[in-house]
Design a protein around this motif. Structure first.
Motif, PDB file in Angstrom:
ATOM      1  N   ARG A  39      45.041  43.934  50.467  1.00  0.00           N
ATOM      2  CA  ARG A  39      46.140  43.159  49.887  1.00  0.00           C
ATOM      3  C   ARG A  39      46.425  41.897  50.690  1.00  0.00           C
ATOM      4  NH1 ARG A  39      44.819  45.421  46.138  1.00  0.00           N
ATOM      5  NH2 ARG A  39      45.840  47.224  45.220  1.00  0.00           N
ATOM      6  N   THR A  51      42.489  38.751  43.706  1.00  0.00           N
ATOM      7  CA  THR A  51      43.269  39.701  42.911  1.00  0.00           C
ATOM      8  C   THR A  51      44.772  39.541  43.066  1.00  0.00           C
ATOM      9  OG1 THR A  51      42.777  41.271  44.684  1.00  0.00           O
ATOM     10  CG2 THR A  51      41.593  41.555  42.614  1.00  0.00           C
ATOM     11  N   SER A  52      45.208  38.715  44.012  1.00  0.00           N
ATOM     12  CA  SER A  52      46.657  38.614  44.188  1.00  0.00           C
ATOM     13  C   SER A  52      47.135  37.195  44.397  1.00  0.00           C
ATOM     14  CB  SER A  52      47.100  39.492  45.366  1.00  0.00           C
ATOM     15  OG  SER A  52      46.486  39.044  46.567  1.00  0.00           O
ATOM     16  N   LEU A  89      52.408  44.691  46.241  1.00  0.00           N
ATOM     17  CA  LEU A  89      50.962  44.873  46.068  1.00  0.00           C
ATOM     18  C   LEU A  89      50.482  46.190  46.652  1.00  0.00           C
ATOM     19  CD1 LEU A  89      49.757  41.237  46.788  1.00  0.00           C
ATOM     20  CD2 LEU A  89      49.516  42.480  44.629  1.00  0.00           C
ATOM     21  N   GLU A 135      43.045  37.484  37.679  1.00  0.00           N
ATOM     22  CA  GLU A 135      42.598  38.360  38.764  1.00  0.00           C
ATOM     23  C   GLU A 135      41.414  39.255  38.414  1.00  0.00           C
ATOM     24  OE1 GLU A 135      45.494  38.414  37.205  1.00  0.00           O
ATOM     25  OE2 GLU A 135      46.431  40.393  37.145  1.00  0.00           O
ATOM     26  N   LEU A 192      50.257  35.717  42.931  1.00  0.00           N
ATOM     27  CA  LEU A 192      51.569  36.157  43.413  1.00  0.00           C
ATOM     28  C   LEU A 192      52.007  35.446  44.689  1.00  0.00           C
ATOM     29  CD1 LEU A 192      51.330  39.961  42.675  1.00  0.00           C
ATOM     30  CD2 LEU A 192      52.085  38.117  41.197  1.00  0.00           C
TER      31      LEU A 192
END
Lengths: 395, 395
Positions: A272, A278-279, B224, B335, A282
């Motif tokens: 993460r 993938t993030s 996350l 993502e 955010l």
């Protein structure tokens, strides 16, 4: 030394319910007298749905006297001597021995549904008693104060300072955060700062959970699948919140949390914190971290592992961090290694390198709690398990 | 066939916010007109704290037209052709493309804080539209109805029946249960029974969570770390609740949940269901199970794995179950693998046995959703990635 030093990092101590009255501020006596029968009745009901009295009755048979070590210091020392344990970290008790502190301030504490001042009163009653209990034998009893962090930081800080002055060595904070500010809020920094600077170790312990309806099929299975999560959520709040970045010498322990999920969770946190594909949408939440989450864990966090041996997870000790796992017997609870710690150790440690056995049994706890190794070794020299027992067991 | 069949089990489709008005019951138009500017404003605010507009603006640049495939069927087919995808499972959209269904009925749905009838109205607006969208190309579009299970089982059952009649192939249920009866409650059995008997696949999807305060440091890291948990809790409620014992042909899918924690969780559930020393005092909750939790998982559950490739977790596919992992591209979200699915596949599948590639890309989805393999192969024969691409990539 021809014996091992065992520091159990998961012990429980608490007075029989009625005994806490004497440790409460007098202005709470009336509330206490009203609450006591309710607390008894709730415990009785819990035995119908959740905590099974048959199992506990069987478990207690023949060891009734040993169980009074939950509050009787002489018994306790005799019992842990026999189990080979030199010292213990002492959490409050839960419902198992009918000796939780009043007003929901025990292991299962939840920061809602009760007047905070009442819960604080219950916590303080326990803190006074445990401080007294630990002063009877300060080398062997590492006492923790219950500190209800979430209600008011100033009040929490006063209690931590009081606990330190009384010789307590750490604090138990609520694992459940409810609607309060979570532990990534910087407002808690004064408490972290004091704890760091005074070697007060911060803990959560499994037990508390949101409400489950135990009338429903499988609810206990759900609880057992989730309890480690509820106890451990503060860990990643503190890591991502930068607590260990700002307080690099703060020590944090999660206890009795079925440690075998931890390597995965560390990996997840590292992913993460590093994989942006993938993030990325955010935002960049990594700016307050200079290390990987798993690096903070290995530097600042420990696991009080009282059920490690029972879940086929000896292999995870390296993935958690060989210096981050600490043995616990969970005395006087039925689900730990007591009263068969010597046998359990043999089962668990056979074939493990000597240095790892030493670290997990005692060395890591000495580091985590800043203990006096020499004084503990003197006790272990008398009652610790003999190394040759293990060598024999390994054959 | 010299091409692979790809069924993406994680696709998103939804109308631009204002478009849902035409699919709402007229009596909700007034509420819709009031809510629309609020929903826009909330999305705008989310871009300050949570969803980062810079990232998304960059992401959108040059692919603006492709993104309209979220609601335009002709665009969608062109886009997924180019990506090599024969068919998709279609979830509602979230905030990324500003096209969530009204009244909080989208991906992030939470069963509290809004009038249930309004949320149902929003869900039904989406369900009507997605049914229409799927009828345009029923082989390639596997549509899911949003079914707000928790408010009222009869109402939920009526919606599931309606959805089945409209050609939808499954349902999305709320992952968060709030204060409602959890999914181990037998009251939901009529819905499970209908879904089992009509091949309607039940889903949760990551996204929803309790409130986080995104003003706090590290809050996105906490989110996350936790989102997969919030999306997956129904899984162990259903397993321990005996849902798959009573409905052995029910299919349940958890989607976009960072699958690499799953093997550990299955192990944990199996331990919980078998090791009595550590949980005996909590009673025998195993009586409604005849198999291990992991066995129910392997028989009844699948994972819509749209981020599998990105987290170094290729090795977990066997520990999850090689027949339980299904590829997803997450189109049109940033993502996932779209628009680079061919490249991502090469990265992920190089060196993997052919049978496993086939299973993960499409075969498992054919089984899970009871799809018509021949019709899909006919599409794949035209647009699927050529096998020789992979053989080349593997060299």
């Amino acid at each position: 030394m021809d014996r091992y030093l065992i520091v159990s990092t998961d012990g429980h101590a608490g007075l029989p319910m009625e005994g806490y009255r004497d440790y409460l501020d007098a202005r709470y006596h009336e509330a206490f007298d009203k609450a006591l029968p309710i607390q008894r009745e709730m415990t009785r009901r819990a035995e119908e749905k959740f905590l099974i009295s048959d199992f506990n009755d069987n478990w207690r048979r023949g060891i009734e006297d040993d169980l009074t070590g939950a509050w009787d210091g002489a018994v306790r020392n005799r019992v842990i001597d026999a189990d080979g344990v030199a010292a213990e970290v002492l959490f409050p008790d839960g419902i198992t021995e009918m000796n939780a502190p009043p007003f929901g301030a025990g292991l299962g504490l939840r920061p809602w549904g009760i007047d905070p001042q009442l819960q604080w009163a219950g916590a303080r009653a326990h803190n006074r008693w445990i401080a007294e209990f630990c002063r009877q034998d300060p080398d062997r009893r590492i006492g923790l104060a219950i500190v209800l962090m979430l209600y008011d930081v100033d009040e929490a800080l006063r209690e931590v300072k009081w606990a330190f002055d009384q010789g307590l060595r750490g604090i138990l904070i609520p694992a459940l955060m409810g609607d309060h500010d979570p532990y990534n809020h910087p407002k808690y920094d004064p408490v972290w700062a004091f704890c760091q600077d005074h070697n007060m170790v911060v803990h959560t312990h499994s037990g508390p959970s949101p409400d489950y309806n135990f009338d429903l099929p499988g609810a206990v299975g759900v609880y057992l699948t989730e309890f480690a999560w509820w106890a451990s959520r503060p860990l990643w709040h503190m890591i991502f919140g930068g607590v260990f970045e700002r307080f690099p010498r703060l020590h944090f322990v999660i206890t009795e949390v079925s440690e075998f999920w931890i390597p995965h969770m560390l990996e997840m946190m590292d992913v993460r914190a590093s994989v942006k594909h993938t993030s990325g949408k955010l935002g960049d939440f990594r700016s307050n971290l200079t290390m990987k989450p798993s690096e903070y864990f290995r530097r600042n966090c420990w696991v009080g592992a009282s059920a490690l041996f029972d879940e086929g997870s000896t292999s995870v000790r390296h993935d958690i961090g060989i210096n981050n796992v600490m043995w616990g017997t969970d005395y006087p609870h039925p689900e730990g290694s007591w009263p068969n710690t010597r046998e359990k150790l043999r089962e668990f440690f056979t074939g493990m390198p000597e240095s790892e056995i030493e670290a997990i049994l005692g060395g890591n706890a000495v580091d985590c709690y800043h203990l006096d190794r020499n004084r503990l070794d003197a006790i272990a020299a008398r009652i610790g398990p003999e190394r040759r027992e293990y060598l024999a067991g390994a054959a």
